[in-house]
Design a protein around this motif. Structure first.
Motif, PDB file in Angstrom:
ATOM      1  N   ALA A 139       0.871  -1.177   0.000  1.00 67.93           N
ATOM      2  CA  ALA A 139       0.000   0.000   0.000  1.00 67.93           C
ATOM      3  C   ALA A 139       0.906   1.226   0.000  1.00 67.93           C
ATOM      4  CB  ALA A 139      -0.887  -0.006   1.241  1.00 67.93           C
ATOM      5  N   LYS A 140       0.581   2.186  -0.866  1.00 75.04           N
ATOM      6  CA  LYS A 140       1.393   3.389  -0.990  1.00 75.04           C
ATOM      7  C   LYS A 140       0.505   4.624  -0.841  1.00 75.04           C
ATOM      8  CE  LYS A 140       3.612   1.057  -4.647  1.00 75.04           C
ATOM      9  NZ  LYS A 140       2.782  -0.029  -4.290  1.00 75.04           N
ATOM     10  N   PRO A 141       1.080   5.718  -0.357  1.00 73.50           N
ATOM     11  CA  PRO A 141       0.282   6.944  -0.197  1.00 73.50           C
ATOM     12  C   PRO A 141      -0.086   7.540  -1.559  1.00 73.50           C
ATOM     13  CG  PRO A 141       2.587   7.399   0.243  1.00 73.50           C
ATOM     14  CD  PRO A 141       2.470   5.898   0.055  1.00 73.50           C
ATOM     15  N   ILE A 196       4.933   4.440   3.715  1.00 73.22           N
ATOM     16  CA  ILE A 196       4.840   3.032   3.315  1.00 73.22           C
ATOM     17  C   ILE A 196       4.927   2.134   4.547  1.00 73.22           C
ATOM     18  CG2 ILE A 196       6.050   1.177   2.071  1.00 73.22           C
ATOM     19  CD1 ILE A 196       6.583   3.296  -0.156  1.00 73.22           C
ATOM     20  N   CYS A 197       5.809   2.485   5.472  1.00 72.38           N
ATOM     21  CA  CYS A 197       5.919   1.719   6.715  1.00 72.38           C
ATOM     22  C   CYS A 197       4.585   1.736   7.480  1.00 72.38           C
ATOM     23  CB  CYS A 197       7.015   2.272   7.623  1.00 72.38           C
ATOM     24  SG  CYS A 197       8.682   1.925   7.064  1.00 72.38           S
ATOM     25  N   MET A 198       3.985   2.894   7.614  1.00 74.16           N
ATOM     26  CA  MET A 198       2.737   3.020   8.363  1.00 74.16           C
ATOM     27  C   MET A 198       1.562   2.322   7.669  1.00 74.16           C
ATOM     28  SD  MET A 198       2.830   6.826  10.004  1.00 74.16           S
ATOM     29  CE  MET A 198       3.494   7.729   8.634  1.00 74.16           C
ATOM     30  N   LEU A 199       1.539   2.386   6.347  1.00 79.36           N
ATOM     31  CA  LEU A 199       0.436   1.777   5.612  1.00 79.36           C
ATOM     32  C   LEU A 199       0.545   0.261   5.507  1.00 79.36           C
ATOM     33  CD1 LEU A 199       0.138   4.343   2.675  1.00 79.36           C
ATOM     34  CD2 LEU A 199      -1.530   3.975   4.525  1.00 79.36           C
ATOM     35  N   ASN A 200       1.723  -0.283   5.806  1.00 84.94           N
ATOM     36  CA  ASN A 200       1.942  -1.718   5.635  1.00 84.94           C
ATOM     37  C   ASN A 200       2.441  -2.399   6.906  1.00 84.94           C
ATOM     38  OD1 ASN A 200       1.694  -2.235   2.529  1.00 84.94           O
ATOM     39  ND2 ASN A 200       2.780  -0.293   2.767  1.00 84.94           N
ATOM     40  N   GLN A 201       1.901  -1.972   8.053  1.00 85.77           N
ATOM     41  CA  GLN A 201       2.332  -2.559   9.326  1.00 85.77           C
ATOM     42  C   GLN A 201       1.915  -3.995   9.448  1.00 85.77           C
ATOM     43  OE1 GLN A 201       1.059  -0.094  12.564  1.00 85.77           O
ATOM     44  NE2 GLN A 201       2.329   1.607  11.904  1.00 85.77           N
TER      45      GLN A 201
END
Length: 149
Positions: free
Chosen positions: A29-31, A144-149
């Motif tokens: 998932a990307k912003p 990207i880190c936050m969206l793909n925890q």
């Protein structure tokens, strides 16, 4: 000048081997502000060339000078963090560790700009687009880190 530009370009070219298979990246998932993939190669090519010209301007002030040595050491350090990011993010598929690397990269670029400014103001100015792009890349990496925890 050729060597000073060639080294950063070689770092970028070396990193490209880790982006050959983007299947994993495509699944993330990307912003909404994630640029299209084709943007990265031309932007980085220009940035690597600016880095090379900047380093050359510092080097030609006299590699025996203490301030030049410190400035070029900072330059090499930021180049190492730059070289590590792509294999960490794409090769090892570790966005969080890559984010830690990009924070260190940003700090090393800032130190390089300060040291370059003391030797040659133009060389520091040439690195401003680089730190701006890395700032954007750090926000993208964190997102990207936050969206793909």
């Amino acid at each position: 000048m050729i060597i000073c530009c060639g080294v950063p370009l070689a770092v970028g070219f070396g990193g490209s081997f880790f982006t050959n298979s983007l299947d994993w990246y495509q699944t993330l998932a990307k912003p909404a502000f994630n640029p299209p993939s084709w943007v990265f190669a031309p932007v980085w090519t220009v940035l690597y060339l600016l880095m090379g010209v900047s380093a050359f301007l510092v080097w030609r002030k006299g590699p025996a000078d203490a301030a030049v040595k410190v400035a070029l050491a900072c330059f090499v350090l930021q180049l190492v963090f730059n070289a590590l990011w792509t294999p960490i993010f794409f090769g090892a598929k570790q966005p969080l560790i890559a984010f830690a690397d990009i924070v260190l990269l940003w700090l090393a670029i800032a130190a390089t700009i300060i040291c370059f400014y003391r030797v040659c103001k133009l060389s520091a100015i040439l690195l401003v687009p680089y730190i701006l792009w890395v700032s954007f890349a750090a926000v993208l990496n964190a997102s990207i880190c936050m969206l793909n925890q």
